[in-house]
Design an enzyme around this catalytic site. Structure first.
Site, PDB file in Angstrom:
ATOM      1  CB  SER A  34     -57.563  94.020  29.333  1.00 48.43           C
ATOM      2  OG  SER A  34     -56.969  93.376  28.440  1.00 48.43           O
ATOM      3  CE1 TYR A  57     -55.557  90.817  33.710  1.00 46.47           C
ATOM      4  CE2 TYR A  57     -56.228  90.071  31.390  1.00 46.47           C
ATOM      5  CZ  TYR A  57     -55.381  90.902  32.081  1.00 46.47           C
ATOM      6  OH  TYR A  57     -55.138  92.126  31.895  1.00 46.47           O
TER       7      TYR A  57
HETATM    8  N1  LIG Z   1     -49.559  94.158  31.308  1.00 45.62           N
HETATM    9  C1  LIG Z   1     -50.676  94.127  29.880  1.00 45.62           C
HETATM   10  O1  LIG Z   1     -50.020  94.041  29.203  1.00 45.62           O
HETATM   11  C2  LIG Z   1     -51.964  94.493  29.813  1.00 45.62           C
HETATM   12  C3  LIG Z   1     -52.479  94.638  29.033  1.00 45.62           C
HETATM   13  C4  LIG Z   1     -54.237  94.917  29.349  1.00 45.62           C
HETATM   14  C5  LIG Z   1     -54.519  95.259  30.828  1.00 45.62           C
HETATM   15  N2  LIG Z   1     -53.171  95.386  31.404  1.00 45.62           N
HETATM   16  C6  LIG Z   1     -54.152  95.909  33.627  1.00 45.62           C
HETATM   17  O2  LIG Z   1     -53.022  96.421  34.075  1.00 45.62           O
HETATM   18  C7  LIG Z   1     -53.097  96.817  35.432  1.00 45.62           C
HETATM   19  C8  LIG Z   1     -50.771  96.322  35.289  1.00 45.62           C
HETATM   20  O3  LIG Z   1     -50.386  95.649  35.484  1.00 45.62           O
HETATM   21  P1  LIG Z   1     -49.339  95.878  34.835  1.00 45.62           P
HETATM   22  O4  LIG Z   1     -48.949  94.657  33.330  1.00 45.62           O
HETATM   23  O5  LIG Z   1     -48.742  96.289  34.816  1.00 45.62           O
HETATM   24  O6  LIG Z   1     -48.483  94.435  36.000  1.00 45.62           O
HETATM   25  P2  LIG Z   1     -47.702  94.423  36.687  1.00 45.62           P
HETATM   26  O7  LIG Z   1     -46.245  94.640  35.824  1.00 45.62           O
HETATM   27  O8  LIG Z   1     -47.893  92.537  36.756  1.00 45.62           O
HETATM   28  O9  LIG Z   1     -48.020  94.538  38.323  1.00 45.62           O
HETATM   29  C9  LIG Z   1     -49.565  94.779  38.475  1.00 45.62           C
HETATM   30  C10 LIG Z   1     -49.257  96.321  39.392  1.00 45.62           C
HETATM   31  O10 LIG Z   1     -50.791  95.418  40.839  1.00 45.62           O
HETATM   32  C11 LIG Z   1     -49.669  95.227  42.084  1.00 45.62           C
HETATM   33  N3  LIG Z   1     -51.089  94.212  42.435  1.00 45.62           N
HETATM   34  C12 LIG Z   1     -51.175  93.148  42.329  1.00 45.62           C
HETATM   35  N4  LIG Z   1     -52.137  92.263  43.599  1.00 45.62           N
HETATM   36  C13 LIG Z   1     -52.319  93.233  44.020  1.00 45.62           C
HETATM   37  C14 LIG Z   1     -52.828  93.475  45.222  1.00 45.62           C
HETATM   38  N5  LIG Z   1     -53.745  92.291  45.496  1.00 45.62           N
HETATM   39  N6  LIG Z   1     -53.258  94.682  46.195  1.00 45.62           N
HETATM   40  C15 LIG Z   1     -51.987  95.060  45.765  1.00 45.62           C
HETATM   41  N7  LIG Z   1     -51.517  95.678  43.971  1.00 45.62           N
HETATM   42  C16 LIG Z   1     -51.421  94.384  43.485  1.00 45.62           C
HETATM   43  C17 LIG Z   1     -48.958  94.555  41.723  1.00 45.62           C
HETATM   44  O11 LIG Z   1     -48.444  95.393  43.117  1.00 45.62           O
HETATM   45  P3  LIG Z   1     -46.919  93.777  43.485  1.00 45.62           P
HETATM   46  O12 LIG Z   1     -46.047  93.616  42.729  1.00 45.62           O
HETATM   47  O13 LIG Z   1     -46.774  94.806  44.748  1.00 45.62           O
HETATM   48  O14 LIG Z   1     -48.293  93.075  44.168  1.00 45.62           O
HETATM   49  C18 LIG Z   1     -47.850  95.804  40.214  1.00 45.62           C
HETATM   50  O15 LIG Z   1     -47.841  97.266  41.275  1.00 45.62           O
HETATM   51  C19 LIG Z   1     -53.155  94.837  35.481  1.00 45.62           C
HETATM   52  O16 LIG Z   1     -54.691  95.423  36.424  1.00 45.62           O
HETATM   53  C20 LIG Z   1     -53.268  94.399  33.934  1.00 45.62           C
HETATM   54  O17 LIG Z   1     -54.926  93.655  34.110  1.00 45.62           O
HETATM   55  C21 LIG Z   1     -51.870  94.578  31.381  1.00 45.62           C
END
Ligand SMILES: NC(=O)c1ccc[n+]([C@@H]2O[C@H](COP(=O)([O-])OP(=O)(O)OC[C@H]3O[C@@H](n4cnc5c(N)ncnc54)[C@H](OP(=O)(O)O)[C@@H]3O)[C@@H](O)[C@H]2O)c1
Length: 257
Positions: A139, A152
């Protein structure tokens, strides 16, 4: 742009992982998808099949090392993996009282152990074939500890630095390693943010940028540019100078993981 033939994506049941799955499905890749929430994962798998992709989808918790080993072995039997995207992650809001010990531990477990559990069992397969690619979801928040999300930021910094170290090591074996550093992207994670998110990007657009960066085997895929420059500046300035401003930043609303 060359698209990989088989892609494994963790955290494929929503947000950026879902958008990446749909992106690669439309480009003819076979997909091995995982996440915890079975109904949401199945819905993504169905949407990918509707785009013509062959899909293996298994629910697993990324912190469960034996379960992840089984899933990766099954994915390898389904199709030899070409690209592994360790994307699953959580951010627990800390509210104004700071992160609870449980939240901090859970964030490190999912964001760090979860990434190791996704990459380490896949590596021997890629090494044996002397080809393939690994993408680690970090991130832009990895460049500076923010008071609203210290665990985080720290977990994402560890993932980024691990990937940076792995890259030259594995390049010698024909394996690419890229670290992904997005700014704010629409997802279930950012839905929980009650504060303004500068340059918030749609997850489909983020997936296209990530896929382009991976196709070019970029070391770091960091976007959007204005947020990337802010992150660079925050990392470059002495903490003593930036601490007062950090203390005034809005905090993520308290929530469970
Ligand atoms: N959105 C942003 O602004 C942003 C910015 C920088 C980085 N990121 C990174 O991008 C990645 C995806 O996040 P997102 O923004 O798309 O959020 P999200 O919609 O909440 O997606 C998170 C994903 O991770 C899975 N997950 C969470 N805990 C888990 C576990 N214990 N075991 C297996 N799967 C798990 C969730 O699966 P379930 O819901 O099925 O548990 C979901 O598919 C993350 O690593 C986040 O830190 C996001």
């Amino acid at each position: 742009m060359r698209s990989p033939g088989t892609v494994l994506i963790t955290g494929a049941s929503s947000g950026i992982g879902e958008a990446l799955a749909l992106h690669y499905a439309a480009r003819g890749a076979a997909l091995a998808l995982t996440g915890r929430d079975r109904p949401r994962l199945d819905a993504v798998a169905q949407a990918c099949r509707a785009r013509g992709a062959e899909v293996l989808a298994e629910a697993a918790d990324a912190t469960d090392a034996p379960a992840m080993e089984r899933f990766i072995a099954e994915a390898e039997r389904f199709r030899p993996l070409e690209l592994v995207i360790a994307n699953a992650g959580i951010s627990a809001g800390s509210g104004f009282a700071g992160e609870s010990p449980e939240q901090a531990r859970r964030i490190f477990a999912v964001n760090l152990d979860g990434v190791l559990n996704s990459v380490l069992p896949a590596l021997p397969h890629l090494r044996a074939r002397r080809r393939g690619q690994i993408a680690l979801m970090s991130s832009l928040a990895s460049f500076r500890g923010f008071p609203g999300a210290p665990a985080y930021c720290a977990s994402k910094a560890a993932v980024r630095v691990w990937g940076e170290g792995l890259r030259p090591l594995l390049a010698a074996e024909g394996i690419g390693v890229s670290v992904i550093c997005p700014g704010f992207v629409t997802s279930r994670m950012t839905e929980a943010n009650a504060f303004p998110m500068p340059f918030l990007m749609d997850s489909g657009r983020a997936a296209r940028i990530i896929a382009e960066g991976l196709a070019a085997n970029r070391a770091r895929i960091a976007f959007p540019l204005p947020m990337r420059l802010s992150a660079w500046m925050l990392a470059a300035l002495p903490p003593g100078l930036t601490d007062p401003a950090m203390g005034r930043l809005p905090k993520k609303r308290a929530m469970g993981s």
